[in-house]
Design a protein around this motif. Structure first.
Motif, PDB file in Angstrom:
ATOM      1  N   HIS A   1     -15.493 -23.607  -3.390  1.00  0.00           N
ATOM      2  CA  HIS A   1     -14.940 -22.301  -3.028  1.00  0.00           C
ATOM      3  C   HIS A   1     -15.642 -21.729  -1.803  1.00  0.00           C
ATOM      4  O   HIS A   1     -15.036 -20.987  -1.042  1.00  0.00           O
ATOM      5  N   LEU A   2     -16.928 -22.033  -1.652  1.00  0.00           N
ATOM      6  CA  LEU A   2     -17.743 -21.446  -0.595  1.00  0.00           C
ATOM      7  C   LEU A   2     -18.814 -22.434  -0.154  1.00  0.00           C
ATOM      8  O   LEU A   2     -19.468 -23.054  -0.990  1.00  0.00           O
ATOM      9  N   ILE A   3     -18.971 -22.559   1.155  1.00  0.00           N
ATOM     10  CA  ILE A   3     -20.094 -23.296   1.734  1.00  0.00           C
ATOM     11  C   ILE A   3     -20.812 -22.334   2.678  1.00  0.00           C
ATOM     12  O   ILE A   3     -20.187 -21.724   3.540  1.00  0.00           O
ATOM     13  N   VAL A   4     -22.124 -22.199   2.499  1.00  0.00           N
ATOM     14  CA  VAL A   4     -22.954 -21.365   3.356  1.00  0.00           C
ATOM     15  C   VAL A   4     -23.930 -22.288   4.078  1.00  0.00           C
ATOM     16  O   VAL A   4     -24.711 -22.987   3.436  1.00  0.00           O
ATOM     17  N   CYS A   5     -23.840 -22.304   5.391  1.00  0.00           N
ATOM     18  CA  CYS A   5     -24.726 -23.140   6.207  1.00  0.00           C
ATOM     19  C   CYS A   5     -25.106 -22.315   7.431  1.00  0.00           C
ATOM     20  O   CYS A   5     -24.406 -22.305   8.433  1.00  0.00           O
ATOM     21  N   ARG A   6     -26.220 -21.625   7.325  1.00  0.00           N
ATOM     22  CA  ARG A   6     -26.621 -20.690   8.380  1.00  0.00           C
ATOM     23  C   ARG A   6     -27.830 -21.199   9.143  1.00  0.00           C
ATOM     24  O   ARG A   6     -28.820 -21.605   8.560  1.00  0.00           O
ATOM     25  N   ASN A   7     -27.690 -21.157  10.474  1.00  0.00           N
ATOM     26  CA  ASN A   7     -28.796 -21.443  11.388  1.00  0.00           C
ATOM     27  C   ASN A   7     -29.404 -22.827  11.198  1.00  0.00           C
ATOM     28  O   ASN A   7     -30.608 -23.011  11.312  1.00  0.00           O
ATOM     29  N   VAL A   8     -28.557 -23.793  10.889  1.00  0.00           N
ATOM     30  CA  VAL A   8     -28.966 -25.192  10.773  1.00  0.00           C
ATOM     31  C   VAL A   8     -28.354 -26.000  11.913  1.00  0.00           C
ATOM     32  O   VAL A   8     -29.040 -26.774  12.575  1.00  0.00           O
ATOM     33  N   LEU A   9     -27.086 -25.786  12.155  1.00  0.00           N
ATOM     34  CA  LEU A   9     -26.354 -26.623  13.107  1.00  0.00           C
ATOM     35  C   LEU A   9     -26.711 -26.339  14.562  1.00  0.00           C
ATOM     36  O   LEU A   9     -26.339 -27.119  15.443  1.00  0.00           O
ATOM     37  N   ILE A  10     -27.463 -25.292  14.832  1.00  0.00           N
ATOM     38  CA  ILE A  10     -27.886 -25.011  16.207  1.00  0.00           C
ATOM     39  C   ILE A  10     -28.778 -26.124  16.750  1.00  0.00           C
ATOM     40  O   ILE A  10     -28.916 -26.276  17.954  1.00  0.00           O
ATOM     41  N   TYR A  11     -29.328 -26.933  15.861  1.00  0.00           N
ATOM     42  CA  TYR A  11     -30.207 -28.030  16.262  1.00  0.00           C
ATOM     43  C   TYR A  11     -29.463 -29.352  16.440  1.00  0.00           C
ATOM     44  O   TYR A  11     -30.068 -30.356  16.809  1.00  0.00           O
ATOM     45  N   PHE A  12     -28.157 -29.371  16.163  1.00  0.00           N
ATOM     46  CA  PHE A  12     -27.352 -30.591  16.213  1.00  0.00           C
ATOM     47  C   PHE A  12     -26.650 -30.728  17.556  1.00  0.00           C
ATOM     48  O   PHE A  12     -26.365 -29.731  18.222  1.00  0.00           O
ATOM     49  N   THR A  13     -26.307 -31.958  17.916  1.00  0.00           N
ATOM     50  CA  THR A  13     -25.482 -32.180  19.103  1.00  0.00           C
ATOM     51  C   THR A  13     -24.073 -31.675  18.823  1.00  0.00           C
ATOM     52  O   THR A  13     -23.691 -31.459  17.661  1.00  0.00           O
ATOM     53  N   GLU A  14     -23.284 -31.502  19.872  1.00  0.00           N
ATOM     54  CA  GLU A  14     -21.896 -31.050  19.692  1.00  0.00           C
ATOM     55  C   GLU A  14     -21.099 -32.049  18.846  1.00  0.00           C
ATOM     56  O   GLU A  14     -20.287 -31.647  18.017  1.00  0.00           O
ATOM     57  N   GLU A  15     -21.321 -33.333  19.050  1.00  0.00           N
ATOM     58  CA  GLU A  15     -20.618 -34.360  18.284  1.00  0.00           C
ATOM     59  C   GLU A  15     -20.994 -34.286  16.804  1.00  0.00           C
ATOM     60  O   GLU A  15     -20.135 -34.403  15.928  1.00  0.00           O
ATOM     61  N   ALA A  16     -22.270 -34.095  16.522  1.00  0.00           N
ATOM     62  CA  ALA A  16     -22.727 -33.991  15.139  1.00  0.00           C
ATOM     63  C   ALA A  16     -22.180 -32.725  14.482  1.00  0.00           C
ATOM     64  O   ALA A  16     -21.761 -32.751  13.322  1.00  0.00           O
ATOM     65  N   LYS A  17     -22.159 -31.608  15.210  1.00  0.00           N
ATOM     66  CA  LYS A  17     -21.584 -30.365  14.678  1.00  0.00           C
ATOM     67  C   LYS A  17     -20.131 -30.573  14.290  1.00  0.00           C
ATOM     68  O   LYS A  17     -19.697 -30.156  13.216  1.00  0.00           O
ATOM     69  N   ASP A  18     -19.368 -31.209  15.176  1.00  0.00           N
ATOM     70  CA  ASP A  18     -17.956 -31.454  14.908  1.00  0.00           C
ATOM     71  C   ASP A  18     -17.791 -32.288  13.634  1.00  0.00           C
ATOM     72  O   ASP A  18     -16.942 -31.979  12.795  1.00  0.00           O
ATOM     73  N   GLU A  19     -18.605 -33.313  13.484  1.00  0.00           N
ATOM     74  CA  GLU A  19     -18.544 -34.162  12.291  1.00  0.00           C
ATOM     75  C   GLU A  19     -18.838 -33.359  11.028  1.00  0.00           C
ATOM     76  O   GLU A  19     -18.125 -33.469  10.021  1.00  0.00           O
ATOM     77  N   VAL A  20     -19.860 -32.532  11.068  1.00  0.00           N
ATOM     78  CA  VAL A  20     -20.237 -31.729   9.900  1.00  0.00           C
ATOM     79  C   VAL A  20     -19.157 -30.698   9.580  1.00  0.00           C
ATOM     80  O   VAL A  20     -18.788 -30.524   8.409  1.00  0.00           O
ATOM     81  N   PHE A  21     -18.628 -30.022  10.587  1.00  0.00           N
ATOM     82  CA  PHE A  21     -17.565 -29.044  10.342  1.00  0.00           C
ATOM     83  C   PHE A  21     -16.340 -29.697   9.706  1.00  0.00           C
ATOM     84  O   PHE A  21     -15.713 -29.137   8.818  1.00  0.00           O
ATOM     85  N   ARG A  22     -15.996 -30.903  10.135  1.00  0.00           N
ATOM     86  CA  ARG A  22     -14.864 -31.622   9.538  1.00  0.00           C
ATOM     87  C   ARG A  22     -15.157 -31.990   8.085  1.00  0.00           C
ATOM     88  O   ARG A  22     -14.275 -31.915   7.222  1.00  0.00           O
ATOM     89  N   LYS A  23     -16.384 -32.375   7.803  1.00  0.00           N
ATOM     90  CA  LYS A  23     -16.771 -32.696   6.421  1.00  0.00           C
ATOM     91  C   LYS A  23     -16.750 -31.440   5.553  1.00  0.00           C
ATOM     92  O   LYS A  23     -16.311 -31.484   4.396  1.00  0.00           O
ATOM     93  N   PHE A  24     -17.211 -30.322   6.095  1.00  0.00           N
ATOM     94  CA  PHE A  24     -17.135 -29.062   5.362  1.00  0.00           C
ATOM     95  C   PHE A  24     -15.678 -28.730   5.033  1.00  0.00           C
ATOM     96  O   PHE A  24     -15.361 -28.327   3.909  1.00  0.00           O
TER      97      PHE A  24
END
Length: 78
Positions: free
Chosen positions: A18-41
């Motif tokens: 119902h809810l995923i909270v992921c705050r101030n973690v992805l700022i350390y990831f590359t753009e490609e890695a962020k995209d992958e994680v957002f798609r998985k979320f």
């Protein structure tokens, strides 16, 4: 509610959240890695589920991934 350690790039993602909270973690990831994680979320959320990220983070291609943007750090899976 479930709290656990999770490698965002390597571990499998559970589904039907119902809810995923992921705050101030992805700022350390590359753009490609962020995209992958957002798609998985997005795949992990049930329809109508929410993603809450840090105020310094945003999903540039949120529509392409399958999110509706409610504000700069709050997204919903339609």
């Amino acid at each position: 509610m479930e709290f656990k350690e999770h490698n965002l790039l390597k571990d499998t993602y559970p589904t039907d959240y119902h809810l995923i909270v992921c705050r101030n973690v992805l700022i350390y990831f590359t753009e490609e890695a962020k995209d992958e994680v957002f798609r998985k979320f997005q795949r992990s959320l049930r329809s109508g589920g929410f993603l809450f990220i840090g105020s310094t983070e945003q999903i540039i291609n949120h529509k392409e991934i399958g999110f509706d943007r409610k504000n700069s750090f709050f997204y919903v899976k339609p």
